[in-house]
Design an enzyme around this catalytic site. Structure first.
Site, PDB file in Angstrom:
ATOM      1  N   TYR A   2      49.683  40.705   7.732  1.00 49.87           N
ATOM      2  CA  TYR A   2      49.692  39.992   6.665  1.00 49.87           C
ATOM      3  C   TYR A   2      49.292  40.874   5.380  1.00 49.87           C
ATOM      4  O   TYR A   2      50.060  40.920   4.448  1.00 49.87           O
ATOM      5  CB  TYR A   2      48.632  38.797   6.682  1.00 49.87           C
ATOM      6  CG  TYR A   2      48.745  38.202   5.474  1.00 49.87           C
ATOM      7  CD1 TYR A   2      49.431  37.099   4.677  1.00 49.87           C
ATOM      8  CD2 TYR A   2      47.432  38.363   4.368  1.00 49.87           C
ATOM      9  CE1 TYR A   2      49.367  36.540   3.607  1.00 49.87           C
ATOM     10  CE2 TYR A   2      47.564  37.901   3.059  1.00 49.87           C
ATOM     11  CZ  TYR A   2      48.421  36.855   2.562  1.00 49.87           C
ATOM     12  OH  TYR A   2      48.233  36.296   1.512  1.00 49.87           O
ATOM     13  N   LYS A  50      52.098  42.138   2.802  1.00 50.55           N
ATOM     14  CA  LYS A  50      51.787  41.992   1.083  1.00 50.55           C
ATOM     15  C   LYS A  50      51.713  43.276   0.328  1.00 50.55           C
ATOM     16  O   LYS A  50      52.248  43.511  -0.532  1.00 50.55           O
ATOM     17  CB  LYS A  50      50.476  41.319   0.983  1.00 50.55           C
ATOM     18  CG  LYS A  50      50.624  39.806   1.334  1.00 50.55           C
ATOM     19  CD  LYS A  50      51.629  38.874   0.472  1.00 50.55           C
ATOM     20  CE  LYS A  50      51.477  37.537   0.749  1.00 50.55           C
ATOM     21  NZ  LYS A  50      52.583  36.763   0.219  1.00 50.55           N
TER      22      LYS A  50
END
Length: 250
Positions: A156, A160
């Protein structure tokens, strides 16, 4: 760009920060496409927008499926858009475990949702936005993509981080497509689940945390990027307890 009467697609808009963004843009006069995998909640959000005098339309769309992207574009084009895209949908995925325990298929799905889907939907929007005279795309990243310490979901955080760099790489897109792409990078957002997690912490642990980011602050940052035609490829950082600021463009 004037938000009034513009068609704004917001992904992951059935709940949480996406819902707040969708409702905020509707309050500013946008025609909002509430896109989400949860059809029931998406319809509830769009119905609530209409009850308050706004204009909203729900579309069920899985961003990991080309058919889901088709559904979003079809809905936006039926409304004479899109003019605005907010790539808000994201998350750690449904695996319940992260890299390196997660299988390649599981952590790849997190990349697909948080990076590939925003890139694919942005690409889909470029030509119609250009035909309509220009557009604005706002990506929602996370402070997890800027931090340099351990993080519970490496996939994650990496996705990002890539979304932030994807944004800055498109700083010159107005020259070719008349489309501006910017990115909001919030810290921990004060949604119901976060509030419950903080409440469950020991007092000393809570004291070390920065204030949670109000979801309304994220929505305001999105709107400000949309209306400011001078900003492209820029990153707005929201850190708890500090004023919002733009990272240097260089």
């Amino acid at each position: 760009m004037d938000i009034r009467d513009r068609v704004a697609v917001v992904t992951g808009a059935a709940a949480g920060t996406g819902r707040v963004i969708a409702e905020h843009l509707a309050g500013l006069g946008a025609v909002v496409v509430v896109a989400d995998t949860d059809d029931r909640l998406a319809r509830e959000v769009s119905a609530g927008i209409r009850r308050r005098g706004g204009r909203g339309s729900a579309v069920r769309a899985d961003l990991l499926d080309a058919a889901g992207l088709d559904a979003i574009m079809e809905c936006a084009e039926q409304l004479s858009g899109p003019h605005i895209l907010v790539n808000n949908a994201g998350g750690w995925g449904a695996a319940g475990q992260a890299y390196p325990a997660a299988t390649p298929e599981q952590w790849r799905a997190v990349f697909e949702l948080n990076l590939h889907a925003p890139m694919a939907l942005t690409q889909r929007c470029l030509a119609p936005m250009a035909r309509l005279g220009g557009g604005a795309v706002v990506n929602i990243a996370s402070s997890a993509g800027r931090e340099n310490g351990p993080y519970a979901s490496p996939e994650y955080g990496a996705a990002k981080a890539a979304l932030i760099r994807f944004t800055t790489s498109l700083a010159d897109l107005p020259a070719s497509h008349r489309v501006r792409v910017n990115c909001v990078v919030p810290g921990w957002i004060g949604l119901e689940r976060a509030l419950a997690q903080v409440a469950a912490m020991a007092e000393a642990e809570r004291a070390r945390l920065p204030p949670l980011i109000p979801p309304a602050d994220v929505a305001a940052a999105v709107a400000d990027f949309i209306v400011d035609d001078s900003l492209s490829g820029r990153i707005a950082v929201l850190q708890g307890g500090r004023p919002r600021h733009l990272l240097d463009a260089s």
